[in-house]
Scaffold this motif. Sequence first.
Motif, PDB file in Angstrom:
ATOM      1  N   TRP A 161       6.064   3.291  -2.288  1.00  0.00           N
ATOM      2  CA  TRP A 161       5.495   4.540  -2.809  1.00  0.00           C
ATOM      3  C   TRP A 161       4.725   5.291  -1.726  1.00  0.00           C
ATOM      4  O   TRP A 161       4.193   4.709  -0.783  1.00  0.00           O
ATOM      5  CB  TRP A 161       4.641   4.290  -4.060  1.00  0.00           C
ATOM      6  CG  TRP A 161       3.375   3.501  -3.865  1.00  0.00           C
ATOM      7  CD1 TRP A 161       3.279   2.140  -3.806  1.00  0.00           C
ATOM      8  CD2 TRP A 161       2.040   4.002  -3.710  1.00  0.00           C
ATOM      9  NE1 TRP A 161       1.965   1.766  -3.624  1.00  0.00           N
ATOM     10  CE2 TRP A 161       1.182   2.886  -3.567  1.00  0.00           C
ATOM     11  CE3 TRP A 161       1.476   5.285  -3.689  1.00  0.00           C
ATOM     12  CZ2 TRP A 161      -0.208   3.012  -3.408  1.00  0.00           C
ATOM     13  CZ3 TRP A 161       0.088   5.415  -3.515  1.00  0.00           C
ATOM     14  CH2 TRP A 161      -0.717   4.286  -3.392  1.00  0.00           C
ATOM     15  N   LYS A 181       1.966   6.698   4.329  1.00  0.00           N
ATOM     16  CA  LYS A 181       1.540   8.000   4.832  1.00  0.00           C
ATOM     17  C   LYS A 181       2.742   8.590   5.570  1.00  0.00           C
ATOM     18  O   LYS A 181       3.294   7.951   6.466  1.00  0.00           O
ATOM     19  CB  LYS A 181       0.356   7.845   5.782  1.00  0.00           C
ATOM     20  CG  LYS A 181      -0.891   7.371   5.061  1.00  0.00           C
ATOM     21  CD  LYS A 181      -2.100   7.445   5.949  1.00  0.00           C
ATOM     22  CE  LYS A 181      -3.410   7.123   5.257  1.00  0.00           C
ATOM     23  NZ  LYS A 181      -3.337   6.447   3.994  1.00  0.00           N
ATOM     24  N   GLU A 238       1.800   7.825  -0.499  1.00  0.00           N
ATOM     25  CA  GLU A 238       0.436   8.233  -0.873  1.00  0.00           C
ATOM     26  C   GLU A 238       0.133   9.655  -0.401  1.00  0.00           C
ATOM     27  O   GLU A 238      -0.450  10.453  -1.134  1.00  0.00           O
ATOM     28  CB  GLU A 238      -0.553   7.244  -0.250  1.00  0.00           C
ATOM     29  CG  GLU A 238      -1.979   7.453  -0.683  1.00  0.00           C
ATOM     30  CD  GLU A 238      -2.906   6.371  -0.138  1.00  0.00           C
ATOM     31  OE1 GLU A 238      -2.425   5.262   0.209  1.00  0.00           O
ATOM     32  OE2 GLU A 238      -4.116   6.648  -0.044  1.00  0.00           O
ATOM     33  N   THR A 239       0.527   9.959   0.838  1.00  0.00           N
ATOM     34  CA  THR A 239       0.289  11.319   1.356  1.00  0.00           C
ATOM     35  C   THR A 239       1.536  11.833   2.085  1.00  0.00           C
ATOM     36  O   THR A 239       2.278  11.053   2.677  1.00  0.00           O
ATOM     37  CB  THR A 239      -0.890  11.373   2.360  1.00  0.00           C
ATOM     38  OG1 THR A 239      -0.564  10.588   3.512  1.00  0.00           O
ATOM     39  CG2 THR A 239      -2.185  10.873   1.756  1.00  0.00           C
ATOM     40  N   ARG A 292       0.856  -1.206   0.000  1.00  0.00           N
ATOM     41  CA  ARG A 292       0.000   0.000   0.000  1.00  0.00           C
ATOM     42  C   ARG A 292       0.883   1.243   0.000  1.00  0.00           C
ATOM     43  O   ARG A 292       2.101   1.142   0.170  1.00  0.00           O
ATOM     44  CB  ARG A 292      -0.914   0.005   1.242  1.00  0.00           C
ATOM     45  CG  ARG A 292      -0.118   0.010   2.541  1.00  0.00           C
ATOM     46  CD  ARG A 292      -1.012   0.243   3.753  1.00  0.00           C
ATOM     47  NE  ARG A 292      -0.265   0.184   4.997  1.00  0.00           N
ATOM     48  CZ  ARG A 292       0.471   1.174   5.480  1.00  0.00           C
ATOM     49  NH1 ARG A 292       0.551   2.323   4.840  1.00  0.00           N
ATOM     50  NH2 ARG A 292       1.117   1.044   6.633  1.00  0.00           N
ATOM     51  N   GLY A 293       0.256   2.410  -0.187  1.00  0.00           N
ATOM     52  CA  GLY A 293       1.014   3.661  -0.175  1.00  0.00           C
ATOM     53  C   GLY A 293       1.367   4.061   1.258  1.00  0.00           C
ATOM     54  O   GLY A 293       0.622   3.758   2.193  1.00  0.00           O
ATOM     55  N   THR A 341      -2.446  14.563  -0.643  1.00  0.00           N
ATOM     56  CA  THR A 341      -2.329  13.434  -1.565  1.00  0.00           C
ATOM     57  C   THR A 341      -1.268  13.724  -2.623  1.00  0.00           C
ATOM     58  O   THR A 341      -1.251  14.801  -3.222  1.00  0.00           O
ATOM     59  CB  THR A 341      -3.692  13.169  -2.244  1.00  0.00           C
ATOM     60  OG1 THR A 341      -4.634  12.896  -1.206  1.00  0.00           O
ATOM     61  CG2 THR A 341      -3.626  11.970  -3.186  1.00  0.00           C
ATOM     62  N   GLY A 384      -2.701   9.634  -5.765  1.00  0.00           N
ATOM     63  CA  GLY A 384      -2.868   8.829  -4.555  1.00  0.00           C
ATOM     64  C   GLY A 384      -2.999   7.347  -4.864  1.00  0.00           C
ATOM     65  O   GLY A 384      -3.480   6.569  -4.037  1.00  0.00           O
ATOM     66  N   THR A 385      -2.576   6.972  -6.059  1.00  0.00           N
ATOM     67  CA  THR A 385      -2.648   5.566  -6.482  1.00  0.00           C
ATOM     68  C   THR A 385      -1.227   5.090  -6.802  1.00  0.00           C
ATOM     69  O   THR A 385      -0.321   5.911  -6.948  1.00  0.00           O
ATOM     70  CB  THR A 385      -3.519   5.428  -7.748  1.00  0.00           C
ATOM     71  OG1 THR A 385      -3.055   6.401  -8.699  1.00  0.00           O
ATOM     72  CG2 THR A 385      -4.987   5.667  -7.462  1.00  0.00           C
ATOM     73  N   PRO A 386      -1.020   3.754  -6.927  1.00  0.00           N
ATOM     74  CA  PRO A 386       0.339   3.275  -7.213  1.00  0.00           C
ATOM     75  C   PRO A 386       0.928   3.994  -8.423  1.00  0.00           C
ATOM     76  O   PRO A 386       0.340   3.983  -9.504  1.00  0.00           O
ATOM     77  CB  PRO A 386       0.135   1.779  -7.488  1.00  0.00           C
ATOM     78  CG  PRO A 386      -1.076   1.427  -6.707  1.00  0.00           C
ATOM     79  CD  PRO A 386      -1.970   2.653  -6.753  1.00  0.00           C
ATOM     80  N   GLU A 391       4.777  11.981  -8.209  1.00  0.00           N
ATOM     81  CA  GLU A 391       5.051  10.722  -7.494  1.00  0.00           C
ATOM     82  C   GLU A 391       6.103  11.005  -6.430  1.00  0.00           C
ATOM     83  O   GLU A 391       6.934  11.909  -6.600  1.00  0.00           O
ATOM     84  CB  GLU A 391       5.668   9.656  -8.417  1.00  0.00           C
ATOM     85  CG  GLU A 391       4.823   9.230  -9.568  1.00  0.00           C
ATOM     86  CD  GLU A 391       5.460   8.060 -10.341  1.00  0.00           C
ATOM     87  OE1 GLU A 391       6.354   7.373  -9.787  1.00  0.00           O
ATOM     88  OE2 GLU A 391       5.046   7.854 -11.489  1.00  0.00           O
TER      89      GLU A 391
END
Length: 316
Positions: free
Chosen positions: A264, A141, A266-267, A138-139, A272, A276-278, A252
């Motif tokens: 990666w 934070k 995300e925030t 997941r991204g 964001t 906010g996606t891969p 990115e």
Amino acid sequence: MVFDTTLEFAYFRGEIVPFSEANISIGTHALHYGTGAFAGIRGYLDDDGETINIFRLRDHAARLLRSAKLLRMTLPHSVETVAETMIELTRRNAPTGDVYFRPLVYKASVQLTPRLLGLDDELAVFMLPMGDYLDTTRGQKVIVSSWTRVSDNAIPSRGKLTGAYINSAFAKDEAEEHGADDAIMLNEMGKVAEGSACNLFIVRDGVLITPPVTGDILEGITRRSVLTVAADLGIPAEQRAIDRSELYLADEAFFCGTGAQIAWIETIDGRTIGEGTPPPVAGKIGAELFDAFRGRSGRYGEWITKVAVREPAPAR
Ligand code: PMP
């Protein structure tokens, strides 16, 4: 780390011994003053189940010895003997999954003066099983830390020096206490340096950007690998100072490091990053690198040291 999470054998005072017997005195200089340096190296179990693929072993050994030089150490070791020690330890531990190596050089004397010269230096290595350090499914934070990255004139970040990790620990705690996964630290100039234990890249208008090695960062081996892969993929890259506001405007952002691998973001500070996606550029580079880590890449085969840890199954 607790005992039963490490592999059975360690290298300590010139020999391979049970990890439980690799213990130091409470008077050890490095324990009091942070006068040590370390490496973090990954070994990935090969698809054959019988081989450990160690990623850029000799590059890590070379950086460890450069850190030792900063600490004015005299060690009876070369890149080759550090590498051979770790290969031998891998054979003895015969891991059944992915592993992490923690070689440490340290001022071993019992001595009260905070100095570098005139002390005994030692190398120790232990190993533990290791999966993801950051959750790469997941991204991340992330926050920008209120702690400043230690500067080259205080404790050089280009050395992987144990004492400097108090700075990382302040930032990591702050991030976690704010519900984030990690922190980005700025240097004394207010420019982006790195994560608590990883380097950082951003992408703006198709260009990969990372702080220069003169920006109070560790000269990361994964960072160097990312730059090589980017060049091979034809992705333009720049090493230059990054402003905090560029983080917020980046298409990115991603962390890289031995522990972090490619993770990666995300925030950052609740903002964001990109969609906010891969992210695609991190994804492309990551796919090449994860293949390289596991020894599946012909192109980057030279980055891998293969250590046979089990007899091959008899042919049928
Ligand atoms: N910066 C810091 C502060 C680190 O601790 C690490 C992890 N070793 C990195 C960057 C990434 O370096 P490498 O890719 O060599 O693991």
